[in-house]
Design a protein around this motif. Structure first.
Motif, mmCIF file in Angstrom:
data_model
loop_
_atom_site.group_PDB
_atom_site.id
_atom_site.type_symbol
_atom_site.label_atom_id
_atom_site.label_comp_id
_atom_site.label_asym_id
_atom_site.label_seq_id
_atom_site.Cartn_x
_atom_site.Cartn_y
_atom_site.Cartn_z
ATOM 1 N N GLU A 187 0.824 -1.222 0.000
ATOM 2 C CA GLU A 187 0.000 0.000 0.000
ATOM 3 C C GLU A 187 0.853 1.264 0.000
ATOM 4 O O GLU A 187 0.621 2.178 0.801
ATOM 5 C CB GLU A 187 -0.907 -0.006 1.242
ATOM 6 N N ARG A 218 2.045 4.722 -0.911
ATOM 7 C CA ARG A 218 1.546 5.970 -1.506
ATOM 8 C C ARG A 218 2.608 7.051 -1.398
ATOM 9 O O ARG A 218 3.343 7.117 -0.412
ATOM 10 C CB ARG A 218 0.295 6.466 -0.761
ATOM 11 N N LYS A 219 2.669 7.870 -2.430
ATOM 12 C CA LYS A 219 3.540 9.041 -2.355
ATOM 13 C C LYS A 219 2.789 10.241 -2.889
ATOM 14 O O LYS A 219 2.315 10.243 -4.032
ATOM 15 C CB LYS A 219 4.817 8.819 -3.174
ATOM 16 N N ARG A 251 11.174 8.746 1.112
ATOM 17 C CA ARG A 251 10.253 7.942 1.924
ATOM 18 C C ARG A 251 8.827 8.050 1.397
ATOM 19 O O ARG A 251 8.423 9.120 0.937
ATOM 20 C CB ARG A 251 10.261 8.456 3.365
ATOM 21 N N THR A 278 4.770 8.482 1.596
ATOM 22 C CA THR A 278 3.843 9.207 2.466
ATOM 23 C C THR A 278 3.166 8.230 3.420
ATOM 24 O O THR A 278 2.959 8.524 4.593
ATOM 25 C CB THR A 278 2.791 9.944 1.598
ATOM 26 N N SER A 279 2.847 7.031 2.897
ATOM 27 C CA SER A 279 2.355 5.946 3.761
ATOM 28 C C SER A 279 2.660 4.609 3.095
ATOM 29 O O SER A 279 2.976 4.564 1.905
ATOM 30 C CB SER A 279 0.850 6.091 4.014
ATOM 31 N N GLY A 280 2.565 3.558 3.884
ATOM 32 C CA GLY A 280 2.834 2.219 3.364
ATOM 33 C C GLY A 280 4.181 1.694 3.847
ATOM 34 O O GLY A 280 4.932 2.411 4.504
ATOM 35 N N ASP A 281 4.443 0.438 3.529
ATOM 36 C CA ASP A 281 5.661 -0.227 3.983
ATOM 37 C C ASP A 281 6.523 -0.668 2.811
ATOM 38 O O ASP A 281 6.005 -1.106 1.781
ATOM 39 C CB ASP A 281 5.315 -1.460 4.819
ATOM 40 N N VAL A 331 11.153 1.811 5.927
ATOM 41 C CA VAL A 331 10.388 2.996 6.317
ATOM 42 C C VAL A 331 10.677 3.379 7.774
ATOM 43 O O VAL A 331 10.614 4.534 8.161
ATOM 44 C CB VAL A 331 8.882 2.705 6.095
#
Ligand code: ADP
Ligand code: MG
Length: 233
Positions: free
Chosen positions: A14, A16-17, A64, A66-69, A78
């Protein structure tokens, strides 16, 4: 293929950037899920602006999400701090860029040696052995004392491949490595990367906007607007 661990060598969950561009936001990656096995040779194909560089930068620990692994060899990168990240990058990853990124004032030997200088535990003779092996692998041994300006584009990219290989990384990320080369040279560079993948068992993920190049690649992932549109093994 080897163990479950090898099969799950790289996992994106998942991812996201979102880039902030003034008042607007650019959704460069929209929830990417990906698993790459150790030893795979994979092409990431997409038009300009589709998110290829952003995705490679997430896996390459250059930026990095924005979210996710992003899990590489059982490490969720991360969660690493900056010092841990740069150490991880230097030890585990190799990079090849569209514009080669060689240092013009250093000769070929010195350019390839560069990533080894950061690994302080190596002696000069250990570094030399590793550099000579990498130069041999890209068949440029007779050019070691030349500066990059004296070499053709294809030769410079081979130097960059040797520089990426010299640390024996687990993964090499190549961002449009053939975009500045004529098509015959591009095919040769692709052949070289594939033979190194087989010989050195190093995992490759490389991006391109040129689908014609892809005929012999085992796995091709197509990215459109930050989504995976297809994934063919
Ligand atoms: P590709 O490598 O496939 O050409 P990129 O990953 O460079 O695509 O870009 C994906 C999207 O993110 C594009 O819309 C691009 O304009 C945007 N983008 C990339 N980097 C940045 C940045 N640093 N700031 C703002 N937007 C960016
Ligand atoms: Mg790009």
């Amino acid at each position: 293929m080897g163990t479950f661990k090898d099969f799950m060598f790289i996992q994106l969950k998942e991812v996201r950037k979102i880039y902030a561009l003034g008042d607007t936001k650019v959704n460069a990656l929209n929830g990417i899920d990906l698993t790459l096995g150790r030893g795979e040779f994979t092409a990431l194909v997409g038009t300009s602006g589709s998110g290829k560089t952003t995705l490679l930068n997430m896996i390459g620990c250059i930026d990095r999400p924005t979210s996710g692994d992003v899990i590489i060899d059982e490490v969720n990168v991360v969660k690493l701090n900056e010092v841990e990240l740069s150490d991880f990058r230097n030890k585990k990853l190799g990079f090849i860029f569209q514009t080669f990124n060689l240092l013009p004032v250093l000769n070929i030997f010195e350019n390839i040696e560069l990533p080894l200088l950061i690994q302080r535990n190596l002696s000069a003779s250990e570094r030399k052995d590793l550099v000579m092996q990498a130069i041999e692998d890209v068949e440029l041994t007779k050019y070691i004392h030349h500066i990059p300006d004296r070499l053709s584009g294809g030769q410079r990219q081979r130097v960059a491949i040797a520089r990426a290989l010299v640390t024996n990384p687990s993964l090499i990320l190549a961002d449009e490595p053939t975009a500045n080369l004529d098509s015959e040279t591009a095919h040769k560079i692709l052949d070289l990367m594939q033979s190194l993948n087989e010989k050195r068992k190093v995992t490759f993920l490389f991006s391109t906007h040129d689908e014609k190049l892809m005929s012999r690649v085992k796995r091709m992932i197509r990215i459109v607007d930050g989504h995976f549109a297809s994934d063919h093994a």
